[in-house]
Scaffold this motif. Structure first.
Motif, PDB file in Angstrom:
ATOM      1  N   TYR A   1     -28.208  16.221   0.559  1.00 29.35           N
ATOM      2  CA  TYR A   1     -26.648  16.489   1.271  1.00 29.35           C
ATOM      3  C   TYR A   1     -27.006  16.561   2.589  1.00 29.35           C
ATOM      4  O   TYR A   1     -27.956  16.865   3.268  1.00 29.35           O
ATOM      5  CB  TYR A   1     -26.136  17.661   0.630  1.00 29.35           C
ATOM      6  N   LYS A   2     -26.117  16.124   3.389  1.00 31.10           N
ATOM      7  CA  LYS A   2     -25.895  16.506   5.068  1.00 31.10           C
ATOM      8  C   LYS A   2     -24.896  17.430   5.294  1.00 31.10           C
ATOM      9  O   LYS A   2     -23.767  17.207   4.387  1.00 31.10           O
ATOM     10  CB  LYS A   2     -25.943  15.194   5.754  1.00 31.10           C
ATOM     11  N   PHE A   3     -24.979  18.329   6.211  1.00 29.38           N
ATOM     12  CA  PHE A   3     -23.891  19.130   6.725  1.00 29.38           C
ATOM     13  C   PHE A   3     -23.947  18.848   8.130  1.00 29.38           C
ATOM     14  O   PHE A   3     -24.646  18.843   8.801  1.00 29.38           O
ATOM     15  CB  PHE A   3     -24.186  20.640   6.364  1.00 29.38           C
ATOM     16  N   ILE A   4     -22.846  18.591   8.626  1.00 29.32           N
ATOM     17  CA  ILE A   4     -22.342  18.021   9.940  1.00 29.32           C
ATOM     18  C   ILE A   4     -21.357  18.750  10.503  1.00 29.32           C
ATOM     19  O   ILE A   4     -20.313  18.794   9.782  1.00 29.32           O
ATOM     20  CB  ILE A   4     -22.245  16.544   9.852  1.00 29.32           C
ATOM     21  N   ILE A   5     -21.405  19.051  11.851  1.00 31.55           N
ATOM     22  CA  ILE A   5     -20.207  19.660  12.410  1.00 31.55           C
ATOM     23  C   ILE A   5     -19.852  18.593  13.845  1.00 31.55           C
ATOM     24  O   ILE A   5     -20.861  18.526  14.512  1.00 31.55           O
ATOM     25  CB  ILE A   5     -20.439  20.931  12.980  1.00 31.55           C
ATOM     26  N   ILE A   6     -18.922  18.202  13.985  1.00 29.84           N
ATOM     27  CA  ILE A   6     -18.440  17.523  15.118  1.00 29.84           C
ATOM     28  C   ILE A   6     -17.239  18.227  15.845  1.00 29.84           C
ATOM     29  O   ILE A   6     -16.384  18.823  14.937  1.00 29.84           O
ATOM     30  CB  ILE A   6     -17.905  15.860  14.656  1.00 29.84           C
ATOM     31  N   LEU A   7     -16.796  17.774  16.888  1.00 29.87           N
ATOM     32  CA  LEU A   7     -16.059  18.665  17.661  1.00 29.87           C
ATOM     33  C   LEU A   7     -14.835  17.687  18.450  1.00 29.87           C
ATOM     34  O   LEU A   7     -15.507  16.649  19.043  1.00 29.87           O
ATOM     35  CB  LEU A   7     -16.877  19.570  18.685  1.00 29.87           C
ATOM     36  N   SER A   8     -13.783  17.891  18.674  1.00 24.52           N
ATOM     37  CA  SER A   8     -12.574  17.227  19.345  1.00 24.52           C
ATOM     38  C   SER A   8     -11.800  18.073  20.049  1.00 24.52           C
ATOM     39  O   SER A   8     -11.079  18.856  19.356  1.00 24.52           O
ATOM     40  CB  SER A   8     -12.233  16.466  18.105  1.00 24.52           C
ATOM     41  N   PRO A   9     -11.433  17.887  21.305  1.00 27.09           N
ATOM     42  CA  PRO A   9     -10.526  18.505  22.090  1.00 27.09           C
ATOM     43  C   PRO A   9      -9.356  17.933  21.758  1.00 27.09           C
ATOM     44  O   PRO A   9      -8.969  16.846  21.680  1.00 27.09           O
ATOM     45  CB  PRO A   9     -11.086  18.153  23.571  1.00 27.09           C
TER      46      PRO A   9
ATOM     47  N   HIS B   1     -22.139  16.077  21.591  1.00 27.54           N
ATOM     48  CA  HIS B   1     -23.183  16.328  20.664  1.00 27.54           C
ATOM     49  C   HIS B   1     -22.669  16.838  19.289  1.00 27.54           C
ATOM     50  O   HIS B   1     -21.195  17.100  19.225  1.00 27.54           O
ATOM     51  CB  HIS B   1     -24.044  17.435  21.114  1.00 27.54           C
ATOM     52  N   MET B   2     -23.288  16.801  18.170  1.00 25.57           N
ATOM     53  CA  MET B   2     -23.022  17.229  16.872  1.00 25.57           C
ATOM     54  C   MET B   2     -24.105  17.999  16.241  1.00 25.57           C
ATOM     55  O   MET B   2     -25.269  17.705  16.655  1.00 25.57           O
ATOM     56  CB  MET B   2     -22.593  16.139  16.153  1.00 25.57           C
ATOM     57  N   PHE B   3     -23.845  18.849  15.282  1.00 28.15           N
ATOM     58  CA  PHE B   3     -24.660  19.706  14.288  1.00 28.15           C
ATOM     59  C   PHE B   3     -25.066  19.063  13.207  1.00 28.15           C
ATOM     60  O   PHE B   3     -24.022  18.374  12.641  1.00 28.15           O
ATOM     61  CB  PHE B   3     -24.100  21.191  14.211  1.00 28.15           C
ATOM     62  N   VAL B   4     -26.224  18.949  12.842  1.00 24.33           N
ATOM     63  CA  VAL B   4     -26.765  18.227  11.676  1.00 24.33           C
ATOM     64  C   VAL B   4     -27.876  19.020  11.098  1.00 24.33           C
ATOM     65  O   VAL B   4     -28.536  19.637  11.713  1.00 24.33           O
ATOM     66  CB  VAL B   4     -27.330  16.681  11.890  1.00 24.33           C
ATOM     67  N   MET B   5     -27.880  19.058   9.734  1.00 16.67           N
ATOM     68  CA  MET B   5     -28.563  19.810   8.829  1.00 16.67           C
ATOM     69  C   MET B   5     -28.804  19.035   7.712  1.00 16.67           C
ATOM     70  O   MET B   5     -27.769  18.554   7.045  1.00 16.67           O
ATOM     71  CB  MET B   5     -28.314  21.197   8.579  1.00 16.67           C
ATOM     72  N   ASP B   6     -30.046  18.935   6.969  1.00 14.37           N
ATOM     73  CA  ASP B   6     -30.259  18.420   5.627  1.00 14.37           C
ATOM     74  C   ASP B   6     -30.406  19.351   4.425  1.00 14.37           C
ATOM     75  O   ASP B   6     -30.905  20.739   4.867  1.00 14.37           O
ATOM     76  CB  ASP B   6     -31.505  17.608   5.721  1.00 14.37           C
TER      77      ASP B   6
ATOM     78  N   TYR C   1     -23.975  12.983  19.706  1.00 17.25           N
ATOM     79  CA  TYR C   1     -22.931  12.489  18.704  1.00 17.25           C
ATOM     80  C   TYR C   1     -23.096  10.940  18.441  1.00 17.25           C
ATOM     81  O   TYR C   1     -23.290  10.111  19.509  1.00 17.25           O
ATOM     82  CB  TYR C   1     -21.556  12.526  19.456  1.00 17.25           C
ATOM     83  N   GLY C   2     -23.035  10.269  17.571  1.00 17.47           N
ATOM     84  CA  GLY C   2     -23.418   9.082  17.135  1.00 17.47           C
ATOM     85  C   GLY C   2     -23.416   8.656  15.619  1.00 17.47           C
ATOM     86  O   GLY C   2     -23.089   9.433  14.899  1.00 17.47           O
ATOM     87  N   PRO C   3     -23.708   7.564  15.179  1.00 14.95           N
ATOM     88  CA  PRO C   3     -23.866   6.999  14.033  1.00 14.95           C
ATOM     89  C   PRO C   3     -24.724   7.664  13.032  1.00 14.95           C
ATOM     90  O   PRO C   3     -25.570   8.318  13.607  1.00 14.95           O
ATOM     91  CB  PRO C   3     -24.155   5.445  14.106  1.00 14.95           C
ATOM     92  N   ILE C   4     -24.255   7.714  12.028  1.00 12.21           N
ATOM     93  CA  ILE C   4     -25.329   8.408  10.801  1.00 12.21           C
ATOM     94  C   ILE C   4     -25.763   7.256   9.743  1.00 12.21           C
ATOM     95  O   ILE C   4     -25.279   6.524   9.252  1.00 12.21           O
ATOM     96  CB  ILE C   4     -24.401   9.217   9.984  1.00 12.21           C
ATOM     97  N   PRO C   5     -27.229   7.277  10.037  1.00 14.60           N
ATOM     98  CA  PRO C   5     -28.011   6.244   9.005  1.00 14.60           C
ATOM     99  C   PRO C   5     -27.700   6.778   7.731  1.00 14.60           C
ATOM    100  O   PRO C   5     -28.048   7.795   7.275  1.00 14.60           O
ATOM    101  CB  PRO C   5     -29.350   6.466   9.479  1.00 14.60           C
TER     102      PRO C   5
END
Length: 353
Positions: A153-161, A29-34, A49-53
């Motif tokens: 704008y978009k504010f997104i957070i992705i995570l990676s081990p 998953h990811m966090f998304v805010m507009d 988690y996936g593509p951003i239109p």
């Protein structure tokens, strides 16, 4: 903040923690805010988690209004710890201000980071030396090809081990001193963490790698003589009994790890000088043995010893290409605080509730 959650229909298999590398795997998953000028920040979500239109005319694709951050979460038994997220929040505020982008407040930034890390806490690895890399980023989404600050704008957070950033691990790396290209100048965006800075640095990185070097050490953009920073790290040099690092005057990134190291070293009684250091002097110090140790500091690598410098055909080995005593001590202290195995007298570590 009211966060709407949409759970992924199919969860991924967790990667082998002994072979994570850096930035190869991403969580479910990811966090998304507009943001819009009319509504401010809104529509906070945790989504699969996936593509951003995106509209092809999204202004980030044409005028590069984009900033990002990097921090980590660590597993300590049943606790998840995050290291100094408020520092990253403050730096993103400064970066966004420089690029005329909507500000993500410190409170909103930290709350969003905690929310997505807590939701994906099963992804925080437990193997020694591993962590969960957190990548918040912000970019302009308004569709248009006129040069002006975007209104959306978009504010997104992705995570990676992740495991070690450099394949060498906590072993010395070879650094090429760049004297053709420049990274930043005072008055530019050098202090901001924005993609354009890194895109402009890739040519030098490619050149260095072709010659067998791991990273580039940048010189100042005006005189081409004063040492600034490594491509992905701030740099520190132990010269006699003094530790020297470049000053924060607008062309050097104010690293969170840099700041942490300076505080620890000062508390240990070391003399820290944030001053200009002439590359010719540095190479001479390396040649005559006055340069005792050198290391880079950054979120990804934490502490990375520098074992070799190459400048205009002059190659100098530092500390017999061995990791120095102070470098080891600093790495152990800082990672101990981050992983929660050592006392945190500074209040840097935040526990995810």
């Amino acid at each position: 903040m009211d966060i709407k959650i949409t759970r992924a229909k199919q969860l991924k298999n967790k990667p082998d923690e002994s072979n994570l590398g850096f930035g190869h795997y991403f969580t479910d998953h990811m966090f998304v805010m507009d943001y819009t000028v009319e509504q401010g920040w809104h529509n906070a979500q945790i989504v699969p988690y996936g593509p951003i239109p995106m509209d092809p005319a999204s202004m980030v694709l044409h005028y590069a209004q984009e900033t990002f951050e990097g921090l980590k979460a660590y597993r300590n038994h049943d606790q998840i710890l995050i290291f100094r997220p408020e520092m990253n929040a403050k730096r993103m505020i400064a970066s966004n201000e420089r690029l005329c982008m909507a500000e993500v407040s410190e409170e909103l930034f930290v709350e969003a980071v905690e929310a997505i890390v807590d939701y994906e806490k099963d992804w925080v690895p437990s193997a020694e030396g591993t962590s969960l890399y957190i990548r918040p980023f912000c970019f302009a989404t308004e569709a248009g090809v006129g040069v002006h600050p975007a209104r959306a704008y978009k504010f997104i957070i992705i995570l990676s081990p992740v495991g070690a950033y450099y394949p060498e691990g906590v072993n010395p790396v070879k650094i090429f001193v760049e004297d053709e290209y420049v990274r930043a100048v005072v008055g530019g965006t050098g202090f901001a963490k924005c993609g354009g800075n890194y895109a402009a640095s890739i040519a030098a990185q490619v050149k260095a790698e072709k010659m067998g070097y791991t990273q580039v050490l940048w010189l100042d953009g005006v005189h081409r003589k004063y040492v600034e920073e490594v491509g992905t790290m701030n740099a520190m040099f132990v010269i006699d009994d003094e530790i020297v690092t470049a000053p924060l005057e607008g062309s050097v990134l104010p690293g969170v790890t840099r700041d942490s190291c300076i505080q620890i070293l000062k508390d240990w009684g070391y003399t820290i000088s944030e001053r200009h250091l002439d590359i010719d002097d540095l190479m001479e110090y390396a040649k005559n043995g006055r340069l005792k140790e050198a290391f880079g500091t950054g979120t990804a690598a934490v502490i990375s010893p520098i074992g070799e410098l190459s400048y205009k055909g002059n190659v100098q080995i530092i500390n017999d290409f061995k990791t120095g005593e102070l470098t080891c001590k600093l790495y152990d202290e800082l990672t101990g605080i981050q992983w929660g195995t050592k006392a945190d007298p500074y209040g840097w570590v935040k526990t995810v509730k």
